[in-house]
Motif scaffolding. Structure first.
Motif, PDB file in Angstrom:
ATOM      1  N   LEU A  62      -9.388   0.318  -6.242  1.00 17.96           N
ATOM      2  CA  LEU A  62      -9.590   0.648  -4.835  1.00 17.96           C
ATOM      3  C   LEU A  62      -9.365   2.149  -4.666  1.00 17.96           C
ATOM      4  N   VAL A  63     -10.441   2.891  -4.452  1.00 19.63           N
ATOM      5  CA  VAL A  63     -10.312   4.344  -4.353  1.00 19.63           C
ATOM      6  C   VAL A  63     -10.216   4.804  -2.900  1.00 19.63           C
ATOM      7  N   HIS A  64     -10.718   3.984  -1.967  1.00 22.06           N
ATOM      8  CA  HIS A  64     -10.584   4.329  -0.547  1.00 22.06           C
ATOM      9  C   HIS A  64     -10.538   3.054   0.279  1.00 22.06           C
ATOM     10  N   ALA A  65      -9.704   3.084   1.314  1.00 22.56           N
ATOM     11  CA  ALA A  65      -9.620   1.984   2.274  1.00 22.56           C
ATOM     12  C   ALA A  65      -9.480   2.589   3.661  1.00 22.56           C
ATOM     13  N   VAL A  66     -10.340   2.178   4.567  1.00 22.99           N
ATOM     14  CA  VAL A  66     -10.347   2.706   5.930  1.00 22.99           C
ATOM     15  C   VAL A  66     -10.153   1.562   6.899  1.00 22.99           C
ATOM     16  N   GLY A  67      -9.164   1.694   7.785  1.00 27.64           N
ATOM     17  CA  GLY A  67      -8.948   0.705   8.835  1.00 27.64           C
ATOM     18  C   GLY A  67      -8.331  -0.595   8.355  1.00 27.64           C
ATOM     19  N   LEU A  68      -7.626  -0.592   7.235  1.00 28.48           N
ATOM     20  CA  LEU A  68      -7.056  -1.815   6.676  1.00 28.48           C
ATOM     21  C   LEU A  68      -5.538  -1.772   6.672  1.00 28.48           C
ATOM     22  N   ASP A  69      -4.954  -2.966   6.656  1.00 32.65           N
ATOM     23  CA  ASP A  69      -3.503  -3.108   6.572  1.00 32.65           C
ATOM     24  C   ASP A  69      -3.032  -2.550   5.227  1.00 32.65           C
ATOM     25  N   PRO A  70      -1.905  -1.776   5.211  1.00 29.92           N
ATOM     26  CA  PRO A  70      -1.383  -1.275   3.929  1.00 29.92           C
ATOM     27  C   PRO A  70      -1.114  -2.390   2.914  1.00 29.92           C
ATOM     28  N   ALA A  71      -0.847  -3.589   3.408  1.00 28.90           N
ATOM     29  CA  ALA A  71      -0.614  -4.702   2.482  1.00 28.90           C
ATOM     30  C   ALA A  71      -1.839  -4.974   1.619  1.00 28.90           C
ATOM     31  N   PHE A  72      -3.013  -4.738   2.186  1.00 30.21           N
ATOM     32  CA  PHE A  72      -4.232  -4.946   1.410  1.00 30.21           C
ATOM     33  C   PHE A  72      -4.324  -3.945   0.268  1.00 30.21           C
ATOM     34  N   THR A  73      -4.069  -2.662   0.578  1.00 32.23           N
ATOM     35  CA  THR A  73      -4.186  -1.636  -0.468  1.00 32.23           C
ATOM     36  C   THR A  73      -3.159  -1.857  -1.569  1.00 32.23           C
ATOM     37  N   THR A  74      -1.999  -2.405  -1.204  1.00 37.42           N
ATOM     38  CA  THR A  74      -0.990  -2.701  -2.225  1.00 37.42           C
ATOM     39  C   THR A  74      -1.426  -3.869  -3.095  1.00 37.42           C
ATOM     40  N   ARG A  75      -1.925  -4.919  -2.449  1.00 38.74           N
ATOM     41  CA  ARG A  75      -2.271  -6.137  -3.182  1.00 38.74           C
ATOM     42  C   ARG A  75      -3.540  -5.968  -4.003  1.00 38.74           C
ATOM     43  N   ARG A  76      -4.484  -5.189  -3.502  1.00 41.86           N
ATOM     44  CA  ARG A  76      -5.785  -5.086  -4.158  1.00 41.86           C
ATOM     45  C   ARG A  76      -6.018  -3.689  -4.749  1.00 41.86           C
ATOM     46  N   ARG A  77      -4.969  -3.053  -5.197  1.00 35.42           N
ATOM     47  CA  ARG A  77      -5.123  -1.722  -5.787  1.00 35.42           C
ATOM     48  C   ARG A  77      -6.079  -1.763  -6.970  1.00 35.42           C
ATOM     49  N   VAL A  78      -5.954  -2.812  -7.770  1.00 35.15           N
ATOM     50  CA  VAL A  78      -6.862  -3.036  -8.902  1.00 35.15           C
ATOM     51  C   VAL A  78      -7.242  -4.511  -8.887  1.00 35.15           C
ATOM     52  N   ILE A  79      -8.528  -4.790  -9.051  1.00 34.67           N
ATOM     53  CA  ILE A  79      -8.973  -6.182  -9.108  1.00 34.67           C
ATOM     54  C   ILE A  79      -9.814  -6.386 -10.367  1.00 34.67           C
ATOM     55  N   ARG A  80      -9.834  -7.609 -10.835  1.00 32.83           N
ATOM     56  CA  ARG A  80     -10.671  -7.955 -11.987  1.00 32.83           C
ATOM     57  C   ARG A  80     -12.044  -8.399 -11.492  1.00 32.83           C
ATOM     58  N   VAL A  81     -13.050  -8.130 -12.262  1.00 34.15           N
ATOM     59  CA  VAL A  81     -14.408  -8.467 -11.815  1.00 34.15           C
ATOM     60  C   VAL A  81     -14.669  -9.966 -11.873  1.00 34.15           C
ATOM     61  N   ASP A  82     -13.794 -10.728 -12.555  1.00 32.67           N
ATOM     62  CA  ASP A  82     -13.998 -12.178 -12.614  1.00 32.67           C
ATOM     63  C   ASP A  82     -13.209 -12.916 -11.532  1.00 32.67           C
ATOM     64  N   GLU A  83     -12.528 -12.172 -10.634  1.00 29.22           N
ATOM     65  CA  GLU A  83     -11.802 -12.819  -9.540  1.00 29.22           C
ATOM     66  C   GLU A  83     -12.786 -13.282  -8.464  1.00 29.22           C
ATOM     67  N   ARG A  84     -12.350 -14.317  -7.740  1.00 26.32           N
ATOM     68  CA  ARG A  84     -13.186 -14.837  -6.643  1.00 26.32           C
ATOM     69  C   ARG A  84     -12.902 -14.022  -5.389  1.00 26.32           C
ATOM     70  N   LEU A  85     -13.475 -12.828  -5.359  1.00 26.54           N
ATOM     71  CA  LEU A  85     -13.347 -11.906  -4.245  1.00 26.54           C
ATOM     72  C   LEU A  85     -14.735 -11.374  -3.906  1.00 26.54           C
ATOM     73  N   PRO A  86     -14.988 -11.067  -2.630  1.00 21.36           N
ATOM     74  CA  PRO A  86     -16.332 -10.593  -2.261  1.00 21.36           C
ATOM     75  C   PRO A  86     -16.757  -9.352  -3.048  1.00 21.36           C
ATOM     76  N   SER A  87     -15.893  -8.342  -3.167  1.00 24.42           N
ATOM     77  CA  SER A  87     -16.260  -7.124  -3.883  1.00 24.42           C
ATOM     78  C   SER A  87     -16.477  -7.393  -5.363  1.00 24.42           C
ATOM     79  N   ALA A  88     -15.640  -8.251  -5.945  1.00 18.12           N
ATOM     80  CA  ALA A  88     -15.809  -8.595  -7.361  1.00 18.12           C
ATOM     81  C   ALA A  88     -17.125  -9.338  -7.578  1.00 18.12           C
ATOM     82  N   ASP A  89     -17.461 -10.255  -6.668  1.00 16.20           N
ATOM     83  CA  ASP A  89     -18.731 -10.982  -6.784  1.00 16.20           C
ATOM     84  C   ASP A  89     -19.928 -10.032  -6.716  1.00 16.20           C
TER      85      ASP A  89
END
Length: 469
Positions: A62-89
């Motif tokens: 996650l290189v930029h986050a605008v208008g989001l809760d800080p909890a999101f940037t902490t939890r999703r700082r790095v995601i795997r491409v095989d996770e069931r997440l919209p951005s990963a999909d």
């Protein structure tokens, strides 16, 4: 009266051109995020945005986050491409993800939490960002449900395309600027290290260079013996006592033993590898460590350990910078330790010379030192008075030259005996001295070998006239 569809399309096109111009002018990724927040989100009527970028195979950062809760940037700082997440999909499939309502989001991605917006009623879109060099995703959140008709999808895709191109340009520009700055830092640090005369000065110069990439502490470890590694200098908060043997569970010891660098990118990675150091790491607030061997002539000289304040991904540029800095650092540390050793030898030599001066001055007998060619290199005042000649008249000359009244062959034989065979012995010498010409005297001469580092370099002789105390 509602504006016509043609007028709405024209307004959107004008604003899209404004977004495109702002993104095209962005010279940094922060400027891209600023243009996205200031112009693109209002155009798309989105409330928040994310930009994920590929940092390694199978991982998005996650290189930029605008208008989001800080909890999101902490939890999703790095995601795997095989996770069931919209951005990963979106990244994995290369196809945009369109989620029209919060209910649909929860249904399609049941693993999302509150920080991910799973409890919100609005829509979500994740668009792949593909360029020639790297890939990422643009994520958008909307406060209300959206139909995402073809025209709206085309607008979102157009913004995402410009965002992807601008991000790639900005990151290339930032990378070139960072490389130029780091090269300048390498040169200046190498110059500073060339003048470092102590391990502490080496650590200070190295830290000034490493602070350019955000380091908060650096320390140098050196091998004092094959089985003993010691910390010779540190810049930053003190770490407390740590094991110093290459077989002990400590990062520097592991690196010296294996010859391979350690890149520990998170507190979890550090604590998993070195649980015995967790308390100290927590107390200092360190979140990532880089530990690189210091090599001299291909052999391990020690290690340099670098600490960072939070989790950090060591990209290839980071690793190259630390490794490049380690080369002059190793050379400087070796010079500093040689300089310290030379200084120690010099002080010991000064002490030995002062001791010898005191001994020469206080001895109640005559004393002379001769080199292997049997030339005087030193005599005390008592021997000079006994011989009736100044001290300076002895130096560089053989006894037979300045004392012709003594039996030269006897003296040469005695000298050769101790130089060749070592040890010491005493003999009686009978003859005349310049101090009393015409008077025959008896002397007791004690000869002894003089050795330096196990090698005989000459002989000494103590002389007293018979009848003295």
């Amino acid at each position: 009266m509602r504006p016509s569809q043609d007028r709405l399309r024209l307004e959107r096109l004008e604003r899209l051109q404004e977004v495109t111009a702002a993104l095209g002018a962005a010279a940094s990724s922060d400027a891209v995020a600023g243009a996205l927040e200031r112009l693109a989100l209002p155009l798309l009527r989105a409330s928040a945005a994310t930009i994920f970028w590929e940092r390694a195979p199978g991982e998005l950062e996650l290189v930029h986050a605008v208008g989001l809760d800080p909890a999101f940037t902490t939890r999703r700082r790095v995601i795997r491409v095989d996770e069931r997440l919209p951005s990963a999909d979106a990244f994995r499939t290369g196809a945009a993800v369109w989620v029209r309502t919060g209910a649909e989001l929860r249904d399609r991605f049941p693993g999302l939490g509150a920080a991910d917006g799973a409890d919100l009623p609005g829509a979500l879109a994740a668009i792949p960002l593909a360029t020639d060099r790297s890939r990422g995703t643009l994520g958008l959140r909307f406060e209300e449900p959206r139909a995402f008709d073809p025209e709206e999808r085309a607008l979102v895709t157009a913004v995402a395309t410009q965002c992807g191109l601008s991000m790639e340009r900005a990151r290339l520009h930032e990378g070139q600027r960072r490389q130029a700055e780091r090269l300048r830092q390498i040169f200046s640090t190498t110059a500073a290290l060339s003048g470092a005369a102590t391990p502490g000065a080496v650590a200070d110069a190295a830290f000034r260079g490493l602070s350019a990439i955000g380091a908060v502490a650096a320390e140098l470890h050196a091998l004092e013996a094959p089985d003993r590694l010691v910390r010779v200098a540190r810049h930053g908060p003190e770490p407390g006592a740590e094991p110093d043997a290459p077989g002990a569970p400590a990062p520097a010891a592991d690196v010296v033993r294996s010859g391979k660098a350690l890149w520990l990118e998170s507190p979890e990675a550090i604590d998993a590898s070195f649980p015995n150091l967790e308390a100290g790491r927590r107390a200092r607030g360190e979140g990532a460590w880089a530990v690189v061997p210091l090599l001299a002539g291909g052999e391990p000289l020690g290690a340099i350990s670098v600490a960072f304040p939070g989790p950090r991904r060591f990209d290839p540029d980071d690793r190259l910078f630390v490794r490049m800095l380690a080369v002059p650092c190793a050379q400087a540390l070796e010079r500093a330790r040689l300089y310290e050793a030379a200084e120690r030898i010099r002080r010991e030599a000064q002490w030995s010379a002062a001791t010898l001066d005191a001994m020469f001055a206080s001895l109640p007998v005559g004393l002379g030192l001769l080199d292997r060619a049997m030339r005087y290199v030193r005599v005390n005042d008592r021997l000079a008075r006994l011989n009736g000649l100044p001290v300076e008249a002895h130096l560089g000359r053989m006894p037979a030259e300045i004392l012709p009244g003594l039996p030269g062959e006897q003296l040469a034989a005695a000298f050769g005996r101790v130089v060749e065979g070592g040890g010491a012995f005493e003999e009686v010498v009978v003859g005349e001295l310049p101090s009393e010409p015409g008077a025959t005297r008896r002397f007791r001469a004690t000869w002894f070998a003089v050795a330096v580092a196990g090698e005989v370099v000459g002989a000494g002789v103590m002389v007293r006239q018979e009848g003295e105390g």
